[in-house]
Write an enzyme that holds these catalytic residues in place. Structure first.
Site, PDB file in Angstrom:
ATOM      1  N   GLU A 164       0.843  -1.247   0.046  1.00  0.00           N
ATOM      2  CA  GLU A 164       0.022  -0.126  -0.009  1.00  0.00           C
ATOM      3  C   GLU A 164       0.774   1.197  -0.193  1.00  0.00           C
ATOM      4  OE1 GLU A 164      -2.617  -1.039   3.277  1.00  0.00           O
ATOM      5  OE2 GLU A 164      -4.242  -1.604   1.921  1.00  0.00           O
ATOM      6  N   GLU A 195      -4.087 -10.584   0.293  1.00  0.00           N
ATOM      7  CA  GLU A 195      -4.837 -10.272   1.670  1.00  0.00           C
ATOM      8  C   GLU A 195      -6.349 -10.721   1.321  1.00  0.00           C
ATOM      9  OE1 GLU A 195      -4.410  -6.630   3.779  1.00  0.00           O
ATOM     10  OE2 GLU A 195      -2.514  -6.613   3.088  1.00  0.00           O
TER      11      GLU A 195
HETATM   12  C1  GAL Z   1      -4.798  -3.840   4.395  1.00  0.00           C
HETATM   13  C2  GAL Z   1      -3.573  -3.613   4.721  1.00  0.00           C
HETATM   14  C3  GAL Z   1      -3.228  -4.509   5.834  1.00  0.00           C
HETATM   15  C4  GAL Z   1      -4.484  -4.157   7.012  1.00  0.00           C
HETATM   16  C5  GAL Z   1      -5.684  -4.729   6.407  1.00  0.00           C
HETATM   17  C6  GAL Z   1      -6.936  -4.573   7.524  1.00  0.00           C
HETATM   18  O1  GAL Z   1      -5.604  -2.907   3.477  1.00  0.00           O
HETATM   19  O2  GAL Z   1      -2.709  -3.941   3.614  1.00  0.00           O
HETATM   20  O3  GAL Z   1      -2.141  -3.963   6.431  1.00  0.00           O
HETATM   21  O4  GAL Z   1      -4.431  -2.981   7.169  1.00  0.00           O
HETATM   22  O5  GAL Z   1      -5.967  -3.813   5.344  1.00  0.00           O
HETATM   23  O6  GAL Z   1      -6.530  -5.010   8.673  1.00  0.00           O
END
Ligand code: GAL
Length: 954
Positions: free
Chosen positions: A405, A481
């Site tokens: 990010e 993620e």
């Molecule tokens: C994503 C980010 C993570 C964490 C997650 C939410 O956008 O890459 O570091 O913040 O969201 O918990």
């Protein structure tokens, strides 16, 4: 030391190189250091870097550690927002500065040989002096830095002084979603100047021949010895072909012990042969596409923060392996180097991510984002070099990730270009480059299932630039993620897994995230954002792991283990289907025991022999009597022999199928029911036999989960807006109907005309049983999902045990129920609770056929039977208590036991970050009926004595 506010990543450091240990002597400089925390760099005690400085008035601090976890300053948590103004490269003036000092002794011979001082991690910027001489400085908290000390070392007493600033220009590049914690948090060591400074192992595997090639580039000529493969003292940097090697994979982490030797120095290494490629739109290892069953791992320990011991690293990997996890993304920085060696050894695919995130620029529309500002170029490249050079010899690392990010920009492109040049053997990952112009895999976070489905079919929305579109469309796809594991959840894991099964392009993903970053706290139990009075913070968003802060697996991990199991066992019809979902292994390391249970009681067991993928006939089951109960066959896949990560017998996968249905409910003679059994004011039942109760009544509320509280229009907001947390019950009427009693109520919230009309028909049956048939009719507009549809009742506080037959042993919800298996379970009321750090709905057991809640005294118990099943929650506090509490420690038992009996609950979803509950799992309001039977438990709790047990009681 003004560089802490420079764009420059440091000065005076040695060139980055591989992490390894040679047999040269080393001095461990971990331990107790003298420590003083100054409010700002300029306030550091005058001359405290000089050997003669009197530090007797200072305190002490262990190294490695974060000073905030030792009483100096306080931890602070933010997710995206920077806790200081966007004013790069300037850190704020309030910039706590840790002054560290320690002494060590050297004999004259050793001192004369010079040395290298190595720091594995210092957060966020530090300057080093040895015996008063400044050696240099460095930013890049989670990356190593080395300094040449030759010339500064002395025989006898040496004094090392380090000054660490909490904030630096580098902090703008370290905006990861985690606690801001400072100090020397990884090891410090003094090495002899290495003869062999650096080396790069190239060990490939050719899946077409089964052969391998090894070549090791070295900084000075060296010889390689690899006894198992017949190499003895050969020149290391020539390619050596080996006709047959066993390849390294995460499933079969075969390592070969080897040794590099040069000029009297020896380096022991472990080599894994494997070849990673992106070919024909797929990510392959050793010629086969792989599936990531991954997690995002932050380094965390609830007492020591990101200073983690080897024991903790190993514990993480063992837990992961035992829960079928096969991959780790090192979000969002390189972990301690030892962790990666353990991944090599125990077997995990690793996406190694650089220490980089500038997410806070999102709030200013990415104006001034360092990723696109040439003044930061060197700092970006420096970070990437330090990671790649350090970890390049780890076979487990199969992809490099530029960071997280950080928007887009040429500095990221430069990182990718440098990396490709330096290490063409590994693909590059970077999610924020949504067009994938500098990445080798297409990666997204938290897309909904329909989008993943389109991507799987290579039918995603096209990019405007046709060349870029063609490039991206040809790439493999991963979810770096997904499935945000915050609080109760994630829901919907199996829906993603189905897509990964269906589309070869979708090569799996990494659940966000591994562990709750709770900090042990005297009052709260575990603290999260805001508990240290931070000026800006993001609350409990840091509590979003698959394991609790103490590493107890949460129900989310149990569910994930089931969903990603590498063997799928389905029991149905007259066969058992076994599917091997490993990427490399066959099934020969597994044994397949089975059990046959009648109402949760084992009636036969055995082991399936010679299992190979495909159909296996059902084992011969015993003849059961005519009136036998519901019967299930459970087949498990367990380790036949111990593996380095689990003992023999460890369960890897399981499947269950019903081989005999639930018997029909016997019709029982009815008795007349007395109106006196009901409270005339409310219509609630007052007792079941001799057991006083506050009878069941309609209940729609659940303490919102983190996922209920997430998303653009959180369910929680809708629910509270509709007053579901403050429903009132109006008694419409209570009357006899034949021998039954019918209670009618209208359930509604202040200010609203929508209501639920609830009709309770109570009938008395032989044996003191009370059957309830609840009819629910929504009135008015109910155009939103309900939290629950069920009943709540209160029992005396002496009830402390729950036995049930149904889904278990853990909690389950509509979209997170794969791990619940049908069986007979028993727990205390306390054990039924899931201790989410931030209290919320929890503990629902699904598909319960019957339950018995009992206490110390005989007769002090209640049996509940479903028609056929119900959801069961038992706790010593109400949903309202759960809703009001902010930390688990605030929940105090009341003088009653509260029992929820649910027809259904809304799913969980993952709206705390990502998509909400999928339509299939949403609980819509519609007319419903729900029937249960209640009976007092009398006498001993033994199978024969339970009233109404099908086939046992008359
Ligand atoms: C994503 C980010 C993570 C964490 C997650 C939410 O956008 O890459 O570091 O913040 O969201 O918990």
């Amino acid at each position: 030391m003004s560089e802490y506010r420079d764009f420059s990543p440091g000065s005076g450091r040695r060139a980055p190189r591989a992490a390894f240990a040679s047999d040269a002597p080393r001095i461990d400089l971990n331990g107790v250091w003298r420590f003083h925390l100054a409010p700002a760099p300029g306030a550091a005690p005058e001359g405290s870097h000089l050997p003669g400085f009197d530090d007797s008035g200072w305190g002490e601090l262990p190294v490695p550690a974060h000073w905030q976890l030792h009483g100096h300053g306080r931890p602070a948590y933010t997710n995206v927002v920077y806790p200081f103004p966007l004013d790069a490269p300037h850190p704020p003036d309030e910039n706590p500065t840790g002054c560290y000092r320690r002494e060590f002794e050297l004999d004259p011979q050793r001192a004369g040989r010079g040395g290298v001082l190595r720091f594995e991690g210092v957060d966020s910027f530090f300057t080093v002096w040895l015996n008063g001489r400044e050696l240099g400085c460095s930013a890049g908290s989670r990356l190593p830095a080395e300094f040449d000390v030759t010339g500064a070392l002395r025989a006898g007493r040496n004094v090392l002084a380090i000054r660490v600033t909490q904030w630096s220009a580098g902090s703008y590049l370290e905006d990861q979603d985690m606690w801001w914690l400072s100090g020397i948090f990884r090891d410090v060591v003094l090495l002899e100047p290495p003869v062999l400074n650096d080396f790069f192992v190239h060990a490939d595997y050719d899946h077409t021949t089964g052969g391998g090639t090894v070549r090791i580039e070295t900084s000075v000529p060296a010889t390689l010895t690899l006894p198992e493969l017949g190499l003895h003292g050969v020149p290391s940097d020539e390619p050596h072909s080996i006709p047959a090697v066993e390849p390294w994979t995460a499933e079969t982490p075969r390592l070969y012990d080897a040794e590099l030797a040069t000029g009297g120095e020896r380096v022991a290494l472990r080599i894994g042969f494997r070849t990673v490629r992106v070919e024909d739109g797929l990510l392959t290892v050793n010629g086969r596409p792989i599936r990531f069953r991954g997690v995002n791992r932050h380094e965390w320990h609830p007492e020591t923060g990101r200073a983690v011991s080897e024991e903790t690293m190993r514990a993480d990997i063992l837990l992961m392996k035992r829960h079928n996890v096969n991959a780790v993304r090192t979000s969002h920085y390189p972990p301690h180097p030892r962790f990666l060696e353990l991944c090599d050894e125990l077997g995990l695919w690793v996406v190694a991510e650089c220490d980089l995130e500038t997410h806070g620029y999102f709030f200013v529309d990415w104006r001034g984002n360092p990723s696109a500002d040439p003044r930061w170029r060197e700092a970006y490249l420096d970070r990437m070099r330090r990671m790649v050079e350090r970890d390049k010899n780890r076979p487990s690392v199969i992809m490099w990730s530029l960071g997280n990010e950080s928007g887009t920009g040429d500095n990221l492109r430069a990182m990718a270009e440098w990396t490709r040049e330096r290490d063409p053997s590994r693909p590059i990952h970077y999610e924020h480059d949504h067009d994938s112009t500098y990445a080798d895999v297409y990666s997204l976070m938290y897309p909904p299932v329909d989008e993943v489905d389109r991507i799987g079919r290579r039918e995603e929305e096209p990019l405007a630039d046709t060349a870029a579109d063609a490039h991206r469309r040809a790439l493999p796809f991963v979810l770096c993620e997904y499935a945000h594991a915050m609080g109760n959840g994630p829901g919907g894991l199996s829906d993603y897994e189905e897509l990964f099964d269906r589309h070869p392009r979708c090569q799996g993903g990494f659940v966000w995230e591994w562990i709750d970053h709770g900090i042990v706290h005297p009052e709260h139990g575990h603290a999260y954002g805001g508990d240290f009075d931070e000026e800006v913070h993001d609350g409990n968003f840091v509590i979003d792991g698959l394991v609790f802060p103490d590493r107890t697996p949460s129900p989310g991990l149990i569910e994930y283990k089931k969903v990603i199991e590498p063997v799928r066992i389905s029991v149905g019809g007259d066969a058992i289907r076994i599917e091997n979902r490993h990427d490399f292994r066959d099934l020969s390391h597994l044994a397949f025991p089975w059990t046959c249970e009648e109402e949760g009681v084992v009636v036969a067991e055995g082991v399936l022999e010679d299992v190979t993928p495909g159909e296996v006939p059902l084992p011969k089951l015993p003849e059961l009597p005519e009136n036998a109960g519901e019967t299930w066959l459970t087949v498990r896949a367990v380790l036949a022999a111990a593996e380095p990560w689990a003992p023999a017998g460890h369960e890897v996968a399981w499947g269950q199928g019903r081989v005999r249905p639930v018997p029909a409910r016997p019709r029982r003679p009815r008795r007349d029911l007395d109106l006196d059994a009901f409270d005339p004011l409310t219509g609630r039942l007052r007792a079941v036999g001799g057991l006083a109760v506050a009878g069941p009544r309609l209940d729609l509320w659940r303490a919102p989960t983190d996922n209920d509280r997430g998303g653009p229009l959180p369910d929680e907001r809708v629910w509270r807006g509709a007053g579901l947390d403050r429903l009132r019950h109006r008694l419409v009427g209570i009357e006899r109907d034949g021998g039954d009693v019918v209670v009618r109520t209208r359930v509604a919230a202040a200010g609203h005309d929508r209501a639920m009309s609830a009709t309770y028909r109570w009938s008395a049956e032989e044996g003191g049983r009370l059957r309830l048939e609840l009819g629910v009719e929504p009135e008015g507009e109910w155009n939103f999902a309900l939290p629950r549809l069920g009943l709540r009742m209160e029992l005396p506080s002496g009830i402390d045990r729950v036995a049930w037959y149904g889904g278990g042993p853990g909690e389950a919800y509509a979209d997170s129920r794969q791990a619940a298996r049908i069986g007979r379970y028993a727990m205390t009321v306390e054990e039924m609770q899931i201790p989410y750090v931030f209290p919320q709905e929890n503990g629902n057991r699904m598909d319960v056929r019957w339950a018995e809640l009992t206490g110390g005294d005989p007769g002090h118990g209640l049996r509940i039977e479903g028609e056929p099943v119900f959801g069961l929650t038992v706790r010593r506090w109400t949903s309202e208590d759960l809703d009001a509490a902010r930390h688990h420690a605030e929940l105090v038992p009341r003088e009653a036991v509260y029992v929820n009996l649910d027809l259904a609950q809304n799913g969980l979803g993952t709206a705390s970050c990502g998509p909400g509950v999928l339509p299939a799992y949403r609980l819509t309001a519609r007319p419903a009926t729900f029937a249960l039977t209640f009976a007092q438990v009398t006498g001993q709790r033994s199978r024969g004595a339970m009233p109404g047990m099908p086939g046992t009681a008359g």
